[in-house]
Design an enzyme around this catalytic site. Sequence first.
Site, PDB file in Angstrom:
ATOM      1  CG  ASP A   1     -13.345   8.582 -35.549  1.00 48.00           C
ATOM      2  OD1 ASP A   1     -12.497   8.054 -36.293  1.00 48.00           O
ATOM      3  OD2 ASP A   1     -13.131   9.611 -34.905  1.00 48.00           O
TER       4      ASP A   1
ATOM      5  CG  ASP B   1       7.240  -1.990   9.774  1.00 46.41           C
ATOM      6  OD1 ASP B   1       6.665  -1.448  10.747  1.00 46.41           O
ATOM      7  OD2 ASP B   1       6.689  -2.156   8.675  1.00 46.41           O
TER       8      ASP B   1
ATOM      9  N   GLY C   1      12.731  -0.033  14.032  1.00 42.58           N
ATOM     10  CA  GLY C   1      12.856   1.386  14.357  1.00 42.58           C
ATOM     11  C   GLY C   1      11.614   2.151  13.967  1.00 42.58           C
ATOM     12  CG  ASP C   2       8.883   5.949  15.085  1.00 42.53           C
ATOM     13  OD1 ASP C   2       8.778   6.534  13.994  1.00 42.53           O
ATOM     14  OD2 ASP C   2       8.056   6.073  16.005  1.00 42.53           O
ATOM     15  CG  PHE C   3       9.135   5.461   8.993  1.00 44.16           C
ATOM     16  CD1 PHE C   3       8.165   6.368   9.352  1.00 44.16           C
ATOM     17  CD2 PHE C   3       8.766   4.313   8.275  1.00 44.16           C
ATOM     18  CE1 PHE C   3       6.835   6.166   9.025  1.00 44.16           C
ATOM     19  CE2 PHE C   3       7.427   4.093   7.939  1.00 44.16           C
ATOM     20  CZ  PHE C   3       6.465   5.022   8.330  1.00 44.16           C
TER      21      PHE C   3
ATOM     22  NE  ARG D   1       0.308  -1.895   0.198  1.00 43.92           N
ATOM     23  CZ  ARG D   1      -0.187  -2.960   0.801  1.00 43.92           C
ATOM     24  NH1 ARG D   1      -1.449  -2.986   1.158  1.00 43.92           N
ATOM     25  NH2 ARG D   1       0.568  -3.999   1.049  1.00 43.92           N
TER      26      ARG D   1
HETATM   27  C1  LIG Z   1       0.127   0.174   4.974  1.00 40.03           C
HETATM   28  S1  LIG Z   1       1.461  -0.714   5.613  1.00 40.03           S
HETATM   29  C2  LIG Z   1       2.466  -0.992   4.187  1.00 40.03           C
HETATM   30  C3  LIG Z   1       3.304  -2.196   4.307  1.00 40.03           C
HETATM   31  C4  LIG Z   1       4.261  -2.490   3.155  1.00 40.03           C
HETATM   32  N1  LIG Z   1       5.091  -1.388   2.813  1.00 40.03           N
HETATM   33  C5  LIG Z   1       3.529  -2.994   1.969  1.00 40.03           C
HETATM   34  O1  LIG Z   1       3.434  -2.304   0.949  1.00 40.03           O
HETATM   35  O2  LIG Z   1       3.053  -4.128   2.011  1.00 40.03           O
HETATM   36  C6  LIG Z   1       2.343   0.525   6.520  1.00 40.03           C
HETATM   37  C7  LIG Z   1       3.558  -0.011   7.230  1.00 40.03           C
HETATM   38  O3  LIG Z   1       4.246   1.104   7.812  1.00 40.03           O
HETATM   39  C8  LIG Z   1       4.705   0.711   9.089  1.00 40.03           C
HETATM   40  N2  LIG Z   1       4.882   1.881   9.939  1.00 40.03           N
HETATM   41  C9  LIG Z   1       3.926   2.714  10.377  1.00 40.03           C
HETATM   42  N3  LIG Z   1       4.463   3.678  11.152  1.00 40.03           N
HETATM   43  C10 LIG Z   1       5.796   3.441  11.180  1.00 40.03           C
HETATM   44  C11 LIG Z   1       6.879   4.099  11.793  1.00 40.03           C
HETATM   45  N4  LIG Z   1       6.671   5.190  12.515  1.00 40.03           N
HETATM   46  N5  LIG Z   1       8.113   3.608  11.607  1.00 40.03           N
HETATM   47  C12 LIG Z   1       8.312   2.487  10.869  1.00 40.03           C
HETATM   48  N6  LIG Z   1       7.309   1.833  10.236  1.00 40.03           N
HETATM   49  C13 LIG Z   1       6.073   2.302  10.412  1.00 40.03           C
HETATM   50  C14 LIG Z   1       3.613  -0.195   9.594  1.00 40.03           C
HETATM   51  O4  LIG Z   1       4.055  -1.023  10.635  1.00 40.03           O
HETATM   52  C15 LIG Z   1       3.245  -0.969   8.339  1.00 40.03           C
HETATM   53  O5  LIG Z   1       4.029  -2.113   8.212  1.00 40.03           O
END
Ligand SMILES: C[S@@+](CC[C@H](N)C(=O)[O-])C[C@H]1O[C@@H](n2cnc3c(N)ncnc32)[C@H](O)[C@@H]1O
Length: 567
Positions: A45, A434, A459-461, A476
């Site tokens: 099959d 980033d 910046g800090d997201f 990621r």
């Molecule tokens: C696992 S890496 C992924 C990198 C990328 N997006 C890739 O796929 O190749 C996680 C990324 O998130 C960034 N990151 C972590 N915390 C963050 C925050 N609070 N604000 C901005 N970026 C941040 C890190 O600096 C890193 O570059």
Amino acid sequence: MVLMNPVISKLTGKLVVLASASPRRLEILTNVKHLKTPDIVIGADTVVTVDGLILEKPVDKQDAYRMLSRLSGKEHSVFTGVAIILCHEKEEIDYQVIDFYEETKVKFADLSDDLLWEYINSGEPMDKAGGYGIQALGGMLVEYVHGDFLNVVGFPLNQFCKKLGLIFSPPGSLTHNSTQNSPQGSPVDTVPPCSENGEAEPQGISDPAALDLTSRGTIQMQNVREHETEDGKEKLSKMIELMDGFKASKVLFTASKLRVFDVLRSSKTGELQAEDVAQEIKASIMGTERLLEACVSLGLLQRTGKEYTNTAMSRHFLLSDGPLSLQGYIQHCNELVWPLFTHLETAVREGTNQHEKAFGKTSNLFQDAYYSRHEVKLRFMKAMHSIAKVSGRDVATAFDLSKYKTACDLGGCTGAMAYEFAKAHPGLSVTMFDLPEVIEMRGHFRPHDADDRVSFVAGDFFKDELPKADVYILARILHDWSDEKVHILLSKIAKACNPGCCVLVSEIFLDEDRKGPSRGLLQALSMTEGRQRSASEYSLLLKSHGFTAAQVKHTHNLLDAILCVTE
Ligand SMILES: C[S@@+](CC[C@H](N)C(=O)[O-])C[C@H]1O[C@@H](n2cnc3c(N)ncnc32)[C@H](O)[C@@H]1O
């Protein structure tokens, strides 16, 4: 055509019952032999598998369309399972079952709806697994076939002949066995040879019909052995692969760190002897030779006489300046992931994570661990860069984004993914966002043909205002965070979004039953506060912030992708 293959000819004089309604299987088998006396039943099959689904025969045209459009542009597997039943009749009927399967990979071209419907209306798909027949009109759908073509037609003739060879092993091939007289007075093999642990080893039988069927124990033992042969060998090689997996990884890491692949590429002819490599990498001749030999066994190098060269796979992924170089990620695995995994047992026992065990508690993995020292930060960024380079194109082209003008790659690290999106979508400008510690390094990773549609914002997201965009890319990112943090980030994106904006999440998607892929589940072992999720888990998280109409793309590359749109 009648082919008197020496193995197939063993079936001559026996009645072979083909337990299948398939005219294709009948054709394959009758092409190779004449059938006379009853003795053997052959059942088979075929199924097609794609994206974890099994496709059998379509029930109607819509079903055929559903199957064929799922296969379009992708590689799928065709499996045929075969059972050979040998019937021995003396005082009572005894039988022996030998079963096996064959897998062939087939890739379909990108198929237009017009072509699919034309094919479906030809009527050909209806009685065929997966909805196509490769041997007829369906052949036009196929880009390539890896493996046994006849297996796709419905019968793996090559493997079948090998099995027959095992069953009817030629006289004289079982020389180690003790023999006893058969009822016909000729010596037959009844005692299988012993392995080191004293167990009888599996073997073929010289002629099942000639065996003394009164000694049923022996026959049954051989039946069991036959099963153990196939199944047992496969299990053992899987076990060996698992036990030795860490050694193979370390060989790859070490050869990469010592720049073996670069050294071979740089030599005038692309080939070097172990002594020359040893000199170049400043290592011992004996150690280098062992390393190179191990690399050959793993398919990383080739050897002709005394000369070593890179294989195509190594040239593709292991040269440090190659466009798809994985060197950055390999060095990260060697320097960071390898030591992490030495703490796995304690981490499992104590319910902590391996990072904590290896590097102590951190309140923020990125700022406290990865970005605290320049060389560690650079190594981490190189690792992210190499994965983004290898997977970026498939992620960027996973969906039609032609109606969007602006994108923001949140946590875009080196910008590799952002540049891939800009390359794939000529109408799109991409802002890479980033942490400041990362943005200040962007000069290290700027491509020579850098597109000025890619810009950088620090910046800090979790804290700062997000740049306005039509498409938010999270590659990621979400796997690093708990559901709670993911909700914070998604609610910020939702606030920044206008209707019609979308979010593209790219991650390794776990199977819905969390049984694979092992790459995702192995990575989960070294996670801190994050977790690996399935596509439907990501879809639910996004839906709770108004991002719906999820489209999922399994790219067959390192990362998959899901796209959700605001209402
Ligand atoms: C696992 S890496 C992924 C990198 C990328 N997006 C890739 O796929 O190749 C996680 C990324 O998130 C960034 N990151 C972590 N915390 C963050 C925050 N609070 N604000 C901005 N970026 C941040 C890190 O600096 C890193 O570059």
